[in-house]
Enzyme design. Structure first.
Site, PDB file in Angstrom:
ATOM      1  N   ARG A 161      14.492  29.032  13.741  1.00 52.85           N
ATOM      2  CA  ARG A 161      15.829  28.454  13.722  1.00 52.85           C
ATOM      3  C   ARG A 161      16.708  29.194  14.723  1.00 52.85           C
ATOM      4  NH1 ARG A 161      13.987  24.610  11.482  1.00 52.85           N
ATOM      5  NH2 ARG A 161      14.559  23.731   9.460  1.00 52.85           N
ATOM      6  N   GLU A 182      22.308  21.969  17.634  1.00 54.68           N
ATOM      7  CA  GLU A 182      21.269  20.940  17.822  1.00 54.68           C
ATOM      8  C   GLU A 182      21.785  19.614  17.310  1.00 54.68           C
ATOM      9  OE1 GLU A 182      17.550  22.003  16.072  1.00 54.68           O
ATOM     10  OE2 GLU A 182      17.442  23.917  17.118  1.00 54.68           O
ATOM     11  N   HIS A 189      13.415  21.235  19.781  1.00 55.06           N
ATOM     12  CA  HIS A 189      13.037  21.321  18.355  1.00 55.06           C
ATOM     13  C   HIS A 189      11.912  20.328  18.014  1.00 55.06           C
ATOM     14  CE1 HIS A 189      14.602  22.522  14.115  1.00 55.06           C
ATOM     15  NE2 HIS A 189      13.309  22.253  14.084  1.00 55.06           N
TER      16      HIS A 189
HETATM   17  C1  DGY Z   1      11.137  22.195   9.614  1.00 53.12           C
HETATM   18  O1  DGY Z   1      10.276  21.608   8.942  1.00 53.12           O
HETATM   19  O2  DGY Z   1      11.914  23.001   9.121  1.00 53.12           O
HETATM   20  C2  DGY Z   1      11.200  21.852  11.056  1.00 53.12           C
HETATM   21  O3  DGY Z   1      12.105  22.639  11.722  1.00 53.12           O
HETATM   22  C3  DGY Z   1      11.524  20.386  11.270  1.00 53.12           C
HETATM   23  O4  DGY Z   1      12.595  20.022  10.501  1.00 53.12           O
END
Ligand code: DGY
Length: 320
Positions: A239, A268, A286
């Site tokens: 993240r 994002e 992402h």
């Molecule tokens: C997650 O599964 O957390 C990925 O980042 C996609 O949302």
């Protein structure tokens, strides 16, 4: 018997949507736009369950306004930082996620980010595409080799362990820090560090795989970046919130970091223009879990959790 009603907030794969429509009275988001807060609340008013992605925010205020009939948020994501888990618990709303099924895909993207950063993948790609490749010499586009280097995993959960396995395939030495040391069979010879700081000191490549919690926001800040070996590479497929992006830009500009490979950003969609303006970054939008196989598996896993809940069983992936 009537089917439970379910709002699916984003466009999932056909196979997942077919199964959902078979077992639930499904409401869809026809054009796959990100719901505004108001739309999200409105759509949630008439359903028993919601199947969202990390693009929908369930903060305390939203959770407080959900109807009493809505009893489960079955996320299509492993990360749950978009949901205020404490507030969900207070409201008696079950929250689930989709662990395991995206570990391979995300670890693959971590490798892509590592190699893209180490071998100057973005620069080279851009040069050829733009017709600007007009020179070659042994001194041209020289990058860092990862073979034999130290791959440092911060957060040795499911994704971290697969990433370590893949990095082993490149002949890298694995180091890690985790809240708890793993048993030997999971550690597979990886070297445990009992503090973040100790890990950073040996991180030729630092790969982030820890969850975002209030404590881990900006975990990788200027002080911690300074602890890395000179010329280290940062990989983030977890993240964006984990990294102080201003400090990252400084470290990339000064050469403290050789490069960064990033699939996630604080903002994002969109990313960070200051980071995007740099040459020594390899950037992705992402897409860590974005493979056909994994998207099916994530959708099925979210539906499995809903099925268990509505059958009166404990969902396998209940987080609260
Ligand atoms: C997650 O599964 O957390 C990925 O980042 C996609 O949302």
């Amino acid at each position: 018997m009537s089917k439970p009603s379910l709002i699916i907030t984003r466009r999932l794969t056909d196979a997942v949507l077919e199964r959902a429509a078979r077992d639930y009275d499904v409401k869809l988001n026809a054009d796959d736009h990100v719901f505004s807060r108001e739309e999200l609340l409105e759509h949630c008013q008439s359903v028993d369950a919601v199947l969202p992605c990390h693009s929908e925010r369930f903060d305390a205020d939203v959770l407080a306004q959900l109807p009493d009939r809505l009893k489960i948020i079955a996320n299509h994501s492993v990360g749950t930082d978009h949901v205020d888990l404490k507030a969900a618990k207070t409201r008696g709303i079950v929250v689930t996620n989709t662990p395991d099924v995206l570990s391979d895909a995300t670890a693959e993207i971590a490798m892509l980010c590592m190699l893209g950063a180490a071998r100057r993948g973005a620069e080279g790609n851009r040069m050829v595409r733009e017709g600007k490749w007009n020179f070659w010499s042994p001194a041209f586009m020289v990058g860092r080799q990862v073979t034999g280097k130290r791959f440092a995993v911060l957060g040795m959960g499911r994704v971290g362990q697969v990433a370590a396995e893949r990095a082993r395939g490149f002949g890298m030495e694995i180091h890690y820090h985790n809240r708890r040391r793993l048993p030997a069979e999971l550690e597979k010879g990886a070297i445990f560090h009992d503090s973040v700081e100790s890990l950073l000191a040996v991180a030729d490549v630092l790969s982030l795989h820890c969850p975002t919690t209030p404590e881990s926001i900006d975990l990788i800040n200027a002080e911690r970046l300074a602890l890395l070996p000179d010329g280290a590479i940062l990989v983030n497929t977890a993240r964006g919130a984990l990294v102080d992006e201003r400090a990252l830009v400084e470290a990339l500009k000064s050469g403290k970091l050789f490069a960064a490979g990033l699939d996630v950003f604080k903002d994002e969609p969109g990313g960070n223009p200051e980071i995007a303006a740099l040459d020594n970054v390899f950037l992705l939008p992402h897409i860590g879990s974005a493979t056909f196989e994994t998207r099916d598996a994530m959708g099925y896993r979210a539906l499995d959790n809903l099925d268990a809940f509505f059958a009166g069983r404990e969902p396998t992936d209940r987080v609260t």
